[in-house]
Design a protein around this motif. Structure first.
Motif, PDB file in Angstrom:
ATOM      1  N   ARG A 254       0.844  -1.266  -0.045  1.00  0.00           N
ATOM      2  CA  ARG A 254       0.067  -0.127  -0.127  1.00  0.00           C
ATOM      3  C   ARG A 254       0.800   1.350   0.044  1.00  0.00           C
ATOM      4  O   ARG A 254       0.563   2.250  -0.841  1.00  0.00           O
ATOM      5  CB  ARG A 254      -0.886  -0.106   1.162  1.00  0.00           C
ATOM      6  CG  ARG A 254      -2.171  -0.843   1.032  1.00  0.00           C
ATOM      7  CD  ARG A 254      -3.126  -0.887   2.262  1.00  0.00           C
ATOM      8  NE  ARG A 254      -4.156  -1.634   2.094  1.00  0.00           N
ATOM      9  CZ  ARG A 254      -4.824  -2.377   3.055  1.00  0.00           C
ATOM     10  NH1 ARG A 254      -4.568  -1.852   4.209  1.00  0.00           N
ATOM     11  NH2 ARG A 254      -5.787  -2.741   2.897  1.00  0.00           N
ATOM     12  N   GLN A 255       1.987   1.363   0.861  1.00  0.00           N
ATOM     13  CA  GLN A 255       2.817   2.614   0.895  1.00  0.00           C
ATOM     14  C   GLN A 255       3.558   2.652  -0.384  1.00  0.00           C
ATOM     15  O   GLN A 255       3.439   3.699  -1.001  1.00  0.00           O
ATOM     16  CB  GLN A 255       3.908   2.125   2.003  1.00  0.00           C
ATOM     17  CG  GLN A 255       4.857   3.441   1.947  1.00  0.00           C
ATOM     18  CD  GLN A 255       3.884   4.818   2.536  1.00  0.00           C
ATOM     19  OE1 GLN A 255       3.110   4.937   3.536  1.00  0.00           O
ATOM     20  NE2 GLN A 255       4.122   5.975   1.647  1.00  0.00           N
ATOM     21  N   LEU A 256       3.859   1.512  -1.348  1.00  0.00           N
ATOM     22  CA  LEU A 256       4.601   1.680  -2.555  1.00  0.00           C
ATOM     23  C   LEU A 256       3.510   2.240  -3.516  1.00  0.00           C
ATOM     24  O   LEU A 256       3.822   2.965  -4.311  1.00  0.00           O
ATOM     25  CB  LEU A 256       4.949   0.232  -2.954  1.00  0.00           C
ATOM     26  CG  LEU A 256       6.309  -0.175  -2.586  1.00  0.00           C
ATOM     27  CD1 LEU A 256       6.600  -1.798  -2.993  1.00  0.00           C
ATOM     28  CD2 LEU A 256       7.426   0.613  -3.222  1.00  0.00           C
ATOM     29  N   CYS A 257       2.291   1.883  -3.267  1.00  0.00           N
ATOM     30  CA  CYS A 257       1.086   2.320  -4.129  1.00  0.00           C
ATOM     31  C   CYS A 257       0.798   3.668  -4.098  1.00  0.00           C
ATOM     32  O   CYS A 257       0.881   4.462  -4.895  1.00  0.00           O
ATOM     33  CB  CYS A 257      -0.030   1.377  -4.141  1.00  0.00           C
ATOM     34  SG  CYS A 257      -1.340   1.741  -5.110  1.00  0.00           S
ATOM     35  N   ASP A 258       0.908   4.111  -2.979  1.00  0.00           N
ATOM     36  CA  ASP A 258       0.804   5.618  -2.460  1.00  0.00           C
ATOM     37  C   ASP A 258       1.887   6.456  -3.156  1.00  0.00           C
ATOM     38  O   ASP A 258       1.648   7.583  -3.775  1.00  0.00           O
ATOM     39  CB  ASP A 258       0.343   5.773  -1.169  1.00  0.00           C
ATOM     40  CG  ASP A 258      -0.882   5.286  -0.423  1.00  0.00           C
ATOM     41  OD1 ASP A 258      -1.690   5.105  -1.524  1.00  0.00           O
ATOM     42  OD2 ASP A 258      -0.815   5.171   0.776  1.00  0.00           O
ATOM     43  N   THR A 259       3.094   5.974  -2.962  1.00  0.00           N
ATOM     44  CA  THR A 259       4.319   6.724  -3.455  1.00  0.00           C
ATOM     45  C   THR A 259       4.233   6.875  -4.825  1.00  0.00           C
ATOM     46  O   THR A 259       4.605   7.591  -5.329  1.00  0.00           O
ATOM     47  CB  THR A 259       5.666   6.060  -2.901  1.00  0.00           C
ATOM     48  OG1 THR A 259       5.416   5.983  -1.350  1.00  0.00           O
ATOM     49  CG2 THR A 259       6.815   6.631  -3.262  1.00  0.00           C
ATOM     50  N   TRP A 260       3.887   5.586  -5.444  1.00  0.00           N
ATOM     51  CA  TRP A 260       4.112   5.635  -6.868  1.00  0.00           C
ATOM     52  C   TRP A 260       2.822   6.536  -7.546  1.00  0.00           C
ATOM     53  O   TRP A 260       2.800   7.317  -8.482  1.00  0.00           O
ATOM     54  CB  TRP A 260       4.049   4.248  -7.672  1.00  0.00           C
ATOM     55  CG  TRP A 260       5.316   3.461  -7.583  1.00  0.00           C
ATOM     56  CD1 TRP A 260       5.639   2.345  -6.907  1.00  0.00           C
ATOM     57  CD2 TRP A 260       6.561   4.210  -8.352  1.00  0.00           C
ATOM     58  NE1 TRP A 260       7.120   2.164  -7.167  1.00  0.00           N
ATOM     59  CE2 TRP A 260       7.532   3.123  -7.855  1.00  0.00           C
ATOM     60  CE3 TRP A 260       6.943   5.098  -9.038  1.00  0.00           C
ATOM     61  CZ2 TRP A 260       8.925   3.205  -8.499  1.00  0.00           C
ATOM     62  CZ3 TRP A 260       8.104   5.313  -9.493  1.00  0.00           C
ATOM     63  CH2 TRP A 260       9.285   4.370  -9.072  1.00  0.00           C
ATOM     64  N   ARG A 261       1.626   6.610  -6.789  1.00  0.00           N
ATOM     65  CA  ARG A 261       0.588   7.401  -7.458  1.00  0.00           C
ATOM     66  C   ARG A 261       1.040   8.793  -7.302  1.00  0.00           C
ATOM     67  O   ARG A 261       0.825   9.623  -8.131  1.00  0.00           O
ATOM     68  CB  ARG A 261      -0.638   7.312  -6.497  1.00  0.00           C
ATOM     69  CG  ARG A 261      -1.543   6.325  -6.971  1.00  0.00           C
ATOM     70  CD  ARG A 261      -2.731   6.096  -6.173  1.00  0.00           C
ATOM     71  NE  ARG A 261      -3.487   4.904  -6.100  1.00  0.00           N
ATOM     72  CZ  ARG A 261      -3.948   4.119  -5.280  1.00  0.00           C
ATOM     73  NH1 ARG A 261      -3.656   4.495  -3.981  1.00  0.00           N
ATOM     74  NH2 ARG A 261      -4.413   3.092  -5.457  1.00  0.00           N
ATOM     75  N   GLN A 262       1.896   9.346  -6.197  1.00  0.00           N
ATOM     76  CA  GLN A 262       2.195  10.648  -5.974  1.00  0.00           C
ATOM     77  C   GLN A 262       3.076  11.055  -6.941  1.00  0.00           C
ATOM     78  O   GLN A 262       3.414  11.979  -7.283  1.00  0.00           O
ATOM     79  CB  GLN A 262       2.749  10.881  -4.464  1.00  0.00           C
ATOM     80  CG  GLN A 262       1.662  10.912  -3.356  1.00  0.00           C
ATOM     81  CD  GLN A 262       2.222  10.649  -1.943  1.00  0.00           C
ATOM     82  OE1 GLN A 262       3.287  10.797  -1.962  1.00  0.00           O
ATOM     83  NE2 GLN A 262       1.406  10.401  -1.126  1.00  0.00           N
ATOM     84  N   ALA A 263       4.281  10.221  -7.236  1.00  0.00           N
ATOM     85  CA  ALA A 263       5.275  10.355  -8.169  1.00  0.00           C
ATOM     86  C   ALA A 263       4.686  10.424  -9.506  1.00  0.00           C
ATOM     87  O   ALA A 263       4.951  11.253 -10.245  1.00  0.00           O
ATOM     88  CB  ALA A 263       6.107   9.247  -8.217  1.00  0.00           C
ATOM     89  N   ALA A 264       3.591   9.827  -9.761  1.00  0.00           N
ATOM     90  CA  ALA A 264       2.890   9.679 -11.370  1.00  0.00           C
ATOM     91  C   ALA A 264       2.123  11.177 -11.287  1.00  0.00           C
ATOM     92  O   ALA A 264       2.040  11.796 -12.593  1.00  0.00           O
ATOM     93  CB  ALA A 264       2.077   8.622 -11.592  1.00  0.00           C
ATOM     94  N   MET A 265       1.346  11.411 -10.490  1.00  0.00           N
ATOM     95  CA  MET A 265       0.788  12.747 -10.207  1.00  0.00           C
ATOM     96  C   MET A 265       1.712  13.927 -10.543  1.00  0.00           C
ATOM     97  O   MET A 265       1.482  14.848 -11.325  1.00  0.00           O
ATOM     98  CB  MET A 265       0.101  13.117  -8.903  1.00  0.00           C
ATOM     99  CG  MET A 265      -1.432  12.094  -9.125  1.00  0.00           C
ATOM    100  SD  MET A 265      -2.472  12.036  -7.492  1.00  0.00           S
ATOM    101  CE  MET A 265      -2.491  13.921  -7.408  1.00  0.00           C
ATOM    102  N   ALA A 266       2.836  13.807  -9.745  1.00  0.00           N
ATOM    103  CA  ALA A 266       3.811  14.896  -9.842  1.00  0.00           C
ATOM    104  C   ALA A 266       4.588  14.685 -11.179  1.00  0.00           C
ATOM    105  O   ALA A 266       4.606  16.035 -11.932  1.00  0.00           O
ATOM    106  CB  ALA A 266       4.965  14.542  -8.823  1.00  0.00           C
ATOM    107  N   ALA A 267       4.695  13.933 -11.957  1.00  0.00           N
ATOM    108  CA  ALA A 267       5.179  13.741 -13.441  1.00  0.00           C
ATOM    109  C   ALA A 267       4.262  14.329 -14.221  1.00  0.00           C
ATOM    110  O   ALA A 267       4.513  15.054 -15.272  1.00  0.00           O
ATOM    111  CB  ALA A 267       5.814  12.151 -13.567  1.00  0.00           C
ATOM    112  N   ALA A 268       3.114  14.148 -13.914  1.00  0.00           N
ATOM    113  CA  ALA A 268       2.151  14.420 -14.995  1.00  0.00           C
ATOM    114  C   ALA A 268       1.938  16.173 -14.954  1.00  0.00           C
ATOM    115  O   ALA A 268       1.412  16.670 -15.910  1.00  0.00           O
ATOM    116  CB  ALA A 268       0.846  13.905 -14.596  1.00  0.00           C
ATOM    117  N   LEU A 269       2.044  16.693 -13.786  1.00  0.00           N
ATOM    118  CA  LEU A 269       1.808  18.188 -13.654  1.00  0.00           C
ATOM    119  C   LEU A 269       3.183  18.981 -14.089  1.00  0.00           C
ATOM    120  O   LEU A 269       3.204  19.992 -14.170  1.00  0.00           O
ATOM    121  CB  LEU A 269       1.611  18.513 -12.026  1.00  0.00           C
ATOM    122  CG  LEU A 269       0.599  18.032 -11.594  1.00  0.00           C
ATOM    123  CD1 LEU A 269       0.388  18.072  -9.951  1.00  0.00           C
ATOM    124  CD2 LEU A 269      -0.991  18.640 -12.348  1.00  0.00           C
ATOM    125  N   SER A 270       4.375  18.147 -14.303  1.00  0.00           N
ATOM    126  CA  SER A 270       5.651  18.789 -14.921  1.00  0.00           C
ATOM    127  C   SER A 270       5.610  18.910 -16.093  1.00  0.00           C
ATOM    128  O   SER A 270       5.024  18.652 -17.062  1.00  0.00           O
ATOM    129  CB  SER A 270       6.913  17.652 -14.399  1.00  0.00           C
ATOM    130  OG  SER A 270       6.715  17.570 -13.181  1.00  0.00           O
TER     131      SER A 270
END
Length: 127
Positions: free
Chosen positions: A111-127
Motif C-alpha cells: 500500500r505504501q509503495l502504491c501511494d508513493t508511485w501514485r504521488q510520483a505519477a501525479m507529480a510527473a503529470a503536472l511537470s
C-alpha cells in the motif's frame, strides 16, 4: 451472457495499451495491493489454494517491478531494489508459512509503495 465480460476486457485492454509508463506502473502496484488483499482474505478464510494463487501473482508483480528497475537511472534506486526484494521475501514467507500476519505486513508495504508511485505519477503529470 458474455457481453459484459467482453466489454470489460476490451475496456481494460484499451486502458493498458493507451496508458503512459507512469500510469502503467501505478496500475501494476494497484494490482499488487489487490492481490495481497485477496491473499490475506483467503488466508483468514482458510482458503489456502486461493491464498497461494493470489500471493504467487503478487510475487510475480514484485519480480516484474524488480526486473524493470534501473537502479542507476533512479535516485534511491538501490534502496527501492532492496525494498522490492524485502517485499518479495515477505510474500514468499507468508505463502509458505500460511501466515496472515506476514501477509498483512506485506500488504502495508504494498500500500505504501502504491501511494508513493501514485504521488510520483501525479507529480510527473503536472511537470
Amino acid at each position: 451472457m458474455t457481453y459484459p465480460t467482453s466489454a470489460r476486457a476490451a475496456y481494460v485492454g484499451n486502458s493498458v495499451s493507451t496508458a503512459s509508463p507512469a500510469r502503467l506502473l501505478v496500475m501494476l502496484v494497484e494490482r499488487l495491493v489487490l492481490d495481497v488483499e485477496r491473499g490475506l482474505r483467503a488466508q483468514v478464510d482458510g482458503d489456502w489454494p486461493e491464498a497461494h494463487q493470489q500471493l504467487l501473482h503478487a510475487q510475480d508483480i514484485v519480480n516484474e517491478l524488480q526486473a524493470s528497475l534501473d537502479v542507476d537511472l533512479m535516485p534511491a534506486g538501490t534502496e527501492l531494489a532492496s525494498l522490492y526484494e524485502y517485499l518479495r521475501r515477505r510474500l514468499v514467507t507468508a505463502n509458505v508459512r500460511r501466515d496472515p500476519d506476514t501477509t498483512h505486513e506485506a500488504l502495508l508495504i504494498a500500500r505504501q509503495l502504491c501511494d508513493t508511485w501514485r504521488q510520483a505519477a501525479m507529480a510527473a503529470a503536472l511537470s
